[in-house]
Design an enzyme around this catalytic site. Sequence first.
Site, PDB file in Angstrom:
ATOM      1  N   ASP A   1      40.982  49.536  34.139  1.00 37.64           N
ATOM      2  CA  ASP A   1      39.637  48.303  33.944  1.00 37.64           C
ATOM      3  C   ASP A   1      39.446  47.066  33.234  1.00 37.64           C
ATOM      4  O   ASP A   1      39.744  47.116  32.269  1.00 37.64           O
ATOM      5  CB  ASP A   1      38.560  49.555  33.699  1.00 37.64           C
ATOM      6  CG  ASP A   1      37.041  49.278  34.099  1.00 37.64           C
ATOM      7  OD1 ASP A   1      36.859  47.325  34.197  1.00 37.64           O
ATOM      8  OD2 ASP A   1      36.636  49.754  34.071  1.00 37.64           O
TER       9      ASP A   1
ATOM     10  N   HIS B   1      36.517  45.206  33.273  1.00 42.58           N
ATOM     11  CA  HIS B   1      35.779  44.231  32.817  1.00 42.58           C
ATOM     12  C   HIS B   1      34.981  44.983  31.587  1.00 42.58           C
ATOM     13  O   HIS B   1      35.015  45.591  30.622  1.00 42.58           O
ATOM     14  CB  HIS B   1      34.576  46.305  33.416  1.00 42.58           C
ATOM     15  CG  HIS B   1      34.145  46.049  34.793  1.00 42.58           C
ATOM     16  ND1 HIS B   1      35.271  46.642  35.987  1.00 42.58           N
ATOM     17  CD2 HIS B   1      33.514  44.677  36.081  1.00 42.58           C
ATOM     18  CE1 HIS B   1      34.765  46.447  37.081  1.00 42.58           C
ATOM     19  NE2 HIS B   1      33.593  45.135  37.229  1.00 42.58           N
TER      20      HIS B   1
ATOM     21  N   SER C   1      37.531  54.370  37.152  1.00 43.94           N
ATOM     22  CA  SER C   1      38.255  54.842  34.399  1.00 43.94           C
ATOM     23  C   SER C   1      36.932  56.240  34.688  1.00 43.94           C
ATOM     24  O   SER C   1      37.422  56.668  33.548  1.00 43.94           O
ATOM     25  CB  SER C   1      37.013  53.461  34.890  1.00 43.94           C
ATOM     26  OG  SER C   1      37.433  52.444  35.173  1.00 43.94           O
TER      27      SER C   1
HETATM   28 CO1  B1M Z   1      33.433  44.492  39.496  1.00 40.69          CO
HETATM   29  N1  B1M Z   1      32.960  46.359  40.310  1.00 40.69           N
HETATM   30  N2  B1M Z   1      34.861  44.458  40.136  1.00 40.69           N
HETATM   31  N3  B1M Z   1      33.785  42.450  38.092  1.00 40.69           N
HETATM   32  N4  B1M Z   1      32.160  43.874  38.722  1.00 40.69           N
HETATM   33  C1  B1M Z   1      31.800  46.298  40.074  1.00 40.69           C
HETATM   34  C2  B1M Z   1      31.286  47.356  38.510  1.00 40.69           C
HETATM   35  C3  B1M Z   1      30.621  47.180  41.167  1.00 40.69           C
HETATM   36  C4  B1M Z   1      30.075  48.337  40.604  1.00 40.69           C
HETATM   37  C5  B1M Z   1      30.286  46.079  41.904  1.00 40.69           C
HETATM   38  C6  B1M Z   1      29.748  46.329  43.492  1.00 40.69           C
HETATM   39  O1  B1M Z   1      30.501  47.161  44.129  1.00 40.69           O
HETATM   40  N5  B1M Z   1      28.797  47.219  43.413  1.00 40.69           N
HETATM   41  C7  B1M Z   1      32.332  47.367  41.332  1.00 40.69           C
HETATM   42  C8  B1M Z   1      32.768  48.953  40.982  1.00 40.69           C
HETATM   43  C9  B1M Z   1      32.574  50.078  42.251  1.00 40.69           C
HETATM   44  C10 B1M Z   1      33.623  51.292  42.373  1.00 40.69           C
HETATM   45  O2  B1M Z   1      34.568  51.275  41.325  1.00 40.69           O
HETATM   46  N6  B1M Z   1      33.528  52.115  42.935  1.00 40.69           N
HETATM   47  C11 B1M Z   1      32.807  46.526  40.971  1.00 40.69           C
HETATM   48  C12 B1M Z   1      34.664  46.386  41.495  1.00 40.69           C
HETATM   49  C13 B1M Z   1      35.030  46.740  42.948  1.00 40.69           C
HETATM   50  C14 B1M Z   1      35.581  44.921  41.467  1.00 40.69           C
HETATM   51  C15 B1M Z   1      36.725  44.922  41.978  1.00 40.69           C
HETATM   52  C16 B1M Z   1      37.835  45.886  42.338  1.00 40.69           C
HETATM   53  C17 B1M Z   1      36.594  43.892  43.105  1.00 40.69           C
HETATM   54  C18 B1M Z   1      37.872  43.052  43.583  1.00 40.69           C
HETATM   55  O3  B1M Z   1      38.785  43.197  42.792  1.00 40.69           O
HETATM   56  N7  B1M Z   1      37.982  43.898  45.018  1.00 40.69           N
HETATM   57  C19 B1M Z   1      37.783  44.444  40.377  1.00 40.69           C
HETATM   58  C20 B1M Z   1      37.991  45.062  40.040  1.00 40.69           C
HETATM   59  C21 B1M Z   1      38.773  44.627  39.075  1.00 40.69           C
HETATM   60  C22 B1M Z   1      39.649  46.028  37.707  1.00 40.69           C
HETATM   61  O4  B1M Z   1      38.542  46.213  37.151  1.00 40.69           O
HETATM   62  N8  B1M Z   1      40.758  46.634  37.962  1.00 40.69           N
HETATM   63  C23 B1M Z   1      36.074  43.679  39.697  1.00 40.69           C
HETATM   64  C24 B1M Z   1      36.034  42.975  39.404  1.00 40.69           C
HETATM   65  C25 B1M Z   1      35.096  42.136  38.270  1.00 40.69           C
HETATM   66  C26 B1M Z   1      34.679  40.749  38.171  1.00 40.69           C
HETATM   67  C27 B1M Z   1      36.164  40.331  37.066  1.00 40.69           C
HETATM   68  C28 B1M Z   1      34.543  39.852  39.005  1.00 40.69           C
HETATM   69  C29 B1M Z   1      33.777  40.775  37.016  1.00 40.69           C
HETATM   70  C30 B1M Z   1      33.719  41.326  35.280  1.00 40.69           C
HETATM   71  C31 B1M Z   1      33.722  40.563  34.962  1.00 40.69           C
HETATM   72  C32 B1M Z   1      34.178  40.714  33.235  1.00 40.69           C
HETATM   73  O5  B1M Z   1      33.342  42.070  33.004  1.00 40.69           O
HETATM   74  N9  B1M Z   1      34.728  39.877  32.444  1.00 40.69           N
HETATM   75  C33 B1M Z   1      33.007  41.610  37.827  1.00 40.69           C
HETATM   76  C34 B1M Z   1      31.457  42.002  37.378  1.00 40.69           C
HETATM   77  C35 B1M Z   1      30.813  41.273  36.743  1.00 40.69           C
HETATM   78  C36 B1M Z   1      30.837  43.477  38.094  1.00 40.69           C
HETATM   79  C37 B1M Z   1      29.235  43.972  38.205  1.00 40.69           C
HETATM   80  C38 B1M Z   1      29.256  43.037  39.212  1.00 40.69           C
HETATM   81  C39 B1M Z   1      28.767  43.741  36.878  1.00 40.69           C
HETATM   82  C40 B1M Z   1      29.148  44.665  35.931  1.00 40.69           C
HETATM   83  C41 B1M Z   1      28.485  44.253  34.662  1.00 40.69           C
HETATM   84  O6  B1M Z   1      28.957  42.790  33.683  1.00 40.69           O
HETATM   85  N10 B1M Z   1      26.963  43.967  34.177  1.00 40.69           N
HETATM   86  C42 B1M Z   1      29.262  44.992  38.366  1.00 40.69           C
HETATM   87  C43 B1M Z   1      27.843  45.219  38.850  1.00 40.69           C
HETATM   88  C44 B1M Z   1      27.638  46.763  38.271  1.00 40.69           C
HETATM   89  O7  B1M Z   1      28.096  46.652  37.192  1.00 40.69           O
HETATM   90  N11 B1M Z   1      26.515  46.947  38.699  1.00 40.69           N
HETATM   91  C45 B1M Z   1      31.133  45.614  38.986  1.00 40.69           C
HETATM   92  C46 B1M Z   1      26.461  44.263  32.979  1.00 40.69           C
HETATM   93  C47 B1M Z   1      26.841  45.087  31.662  1.00 40.69           C
HETATM   94  C48 B1M Z   1      26.523  44.485  30.537  1.00 40.69           C
HETATM   95  O8  B1M Z   1      26.668  46.627  31.603  1.00 40.69           O
HETATM   96  O9  B1M Z   1      29.135  46.579  31.940  1.00 40.69           O
HETATM   97  O10 B1M Z   1      27.046  48.617  33.030  1.00 40.69           O
HETATM   98  P1  B1M Z   1      27.550  47.640  31.765  1.00 40.69           P
HETATM   99  O11 B1M Z   1      27.116  47.849  29.953  1.00 40.69           O
HETATM  100  C49 B1M Z   1      25.974  48.162  29.459  1.00 40.69           C
HETATM  101  C50 B1M Z   1      26.134  49.633  29.617  1.00 40.69           C
HETATM  102  O12 B1M Z   1      26.470  50.036  31.261  1.00 40.69           O
HETATM  103  C51 B1M Z   1      26.453  50.581  28.515  1.00 40.69           C
HETATM  104  O13 B1M Z   1      25.895  49.338  27.622  1.00 40.69           O
HETATM  105  C52 B1M Z   1      26.045  47.582  28.439  1.00 40.69           C
HETATM  106  C53 B1M Z   1      23.729  46.832  28.323  1.00 40.69           C
HETATM  107  O14 B1M Z   1      23.639  47.245  27.005  1.00 40.69           O
HETATM  108  N12 B1M Z   1      27.921  49.992  28.254  1.00 40.69           N
HETATM  109  C54 B1M Z   1      28.590  50.924  26.634  1.00 40.69           C
HETATM  110  C55 B1M Z   1      28.569  49.847  28.803  1.00 40.69           C
HETATM  111  N13 B1M Z   1      30.537  50.235  28.161  1.00 40.69           N
HETATM  112  C56 B1M Z   1      29.212  50.870  27.196  1.00 40.69           C
HETATM  113  C57 B1M Z   1      30.412  51.597  26.024  1.00 40.69           C
HETATM  114  C58 B1M Z   1      29.529  52.582  25.217  1.00 40.69           C
HETATM  115  C59 B1M Z   1      28.298  52.340  24.934  1.00 40.69           C
HETATM  116  C60 B1M Z   1      27.769  51.570  26.879  1.00 40.69           C
HETATM  117  O15 B1M Z   1      30.491  53.120  23.631  1.00 40.69           O
HETATM  118  C61 B1M Z   1      31.837  52.413  23.974  1.00 40.69           C
END
Ligand code: B1M
Length: 216
Positions: free
Chosen positions: A99, A101, A152
């Site tokens: 992963d 992200h 993940s």
């Molecule tokens: Co990706 N991606 N992405 N992506 N991406 C998602 C996760 C996805 C839901 C988008 C979608 O389809 N709607 C989807 C996953 C679907 C699934 O698994 N069923 C997805 C996909 C499919 C992919 C790829 C597979 C795409 C591809 O290559 N075809 C690929 C994966 C590559 C890989 O990981 N092997 C990929 C790639 C990417 C980018 C590189 C383009 C980019 C990431 C850049 C980066 O992180 N450096 C990206 C992004 C930006 C997203 C979305 C749009 C936004 C994620 C984000 O940064 N959110 C995402 C859509 C979504 O999440 N709905 C998506 C903002 C962030 C602040 O939120 O990380 O949730 P989040 O953190 C929150 C809480 O979750 C929590 O605190 C934060 C807020 O305070 N939290 C924790 C997080 N970690 C924590 C740990 C803790 C405590 C709290 O304690 C340890």
Amino acid sequence: LPLTERLKRRIIDGERNGLDDDLATALAEGYKALDIVNDILLDGMKVVGDLFGSGQMQLPFVLQSAEVMKAAVAYLEPHMEATDDSGKGTIVLATVKGDVHDIGKNLVDIILSNNGYTVVNIGIKQPIAAILEAAEQHQADVIGMSGLLVKSTVVMKDNLAEMMARGLHSRWPVMLGGAALTRAYVEDDLRGQFDGDVHYAKDAFEGLSLMDKVMT
Ligand code: B1M
């Protein structure tokens, strides 16, 4: 557009130009740095996720949005309130194997670091062996794993099983977070299979209050 809409739009459009000015204006208008992230920018990121999920946005544009998000958080970080207390404990933080992200994980890092915790952030795609090694090396109090992909959630389950297999489940409380997880998955499914202490954090703030709870 009004300022808050414009900021949200910058995330959605991946538009870096003028970002710093808008952020400076928001701060000058009295918005708190953390509120800008949580109430405005994350809203934009949510739209990006929805557009990508429904096929209306292609991956390179998601990446651009992520870059703007990171730039905004970097700009705002020095303006975030920090507490004076330090040395409250150490957490190793990683995005799990497979992963990439890391925006959420890095936000957790910022919030915990600003609130007295030592954060050893070992980055993305980290296998459990590397996480445990870092926890050992840095004498961590807690292990934190982040993951956004559905797969993940399975990796996290395997990681907990590996901790049990190595007899390390009682050594470190584990905190899990990331958009693919649900509270029920962690607190019902995973907790039922793990003999150690495992917690779910919905966001960085819950991560902070959990750390405070675990460390007292
Ligand atoms: Co990706 N991606 N992405 N992506 N991406 C998602 C996760 C996805 C839901 C988008 C979608 O389809 N709607 C989807 C996953 C679907 C699934 O698994 N069923 C997805 C996909 C499919 C992919 C790829 C597979 C795409 C591809 O290559 N075809 C690929 C994966 C590559 C890989 O990981 N092997 C990929 C790639 C990417 C980018 C590189 C383009 C980019 C990431 C850049 C980066 O992180 N450096 C990206 C992004 C930006 C997203 C979305 C749009 C936004 C994620 C984000 O940064 N959110 C995402 C859509 C979504 O999440 N709905 C998506 C903002 C962030 C602040 O939120 O990380 O949730 P989040 O953190 C929150 C809480 O979750 C929590 O605190 C934060 C807020 O305070 N939290 C924790 C997080 N970690 C924590 C740990 C803790 C405590 C709290 O304690 C340890």
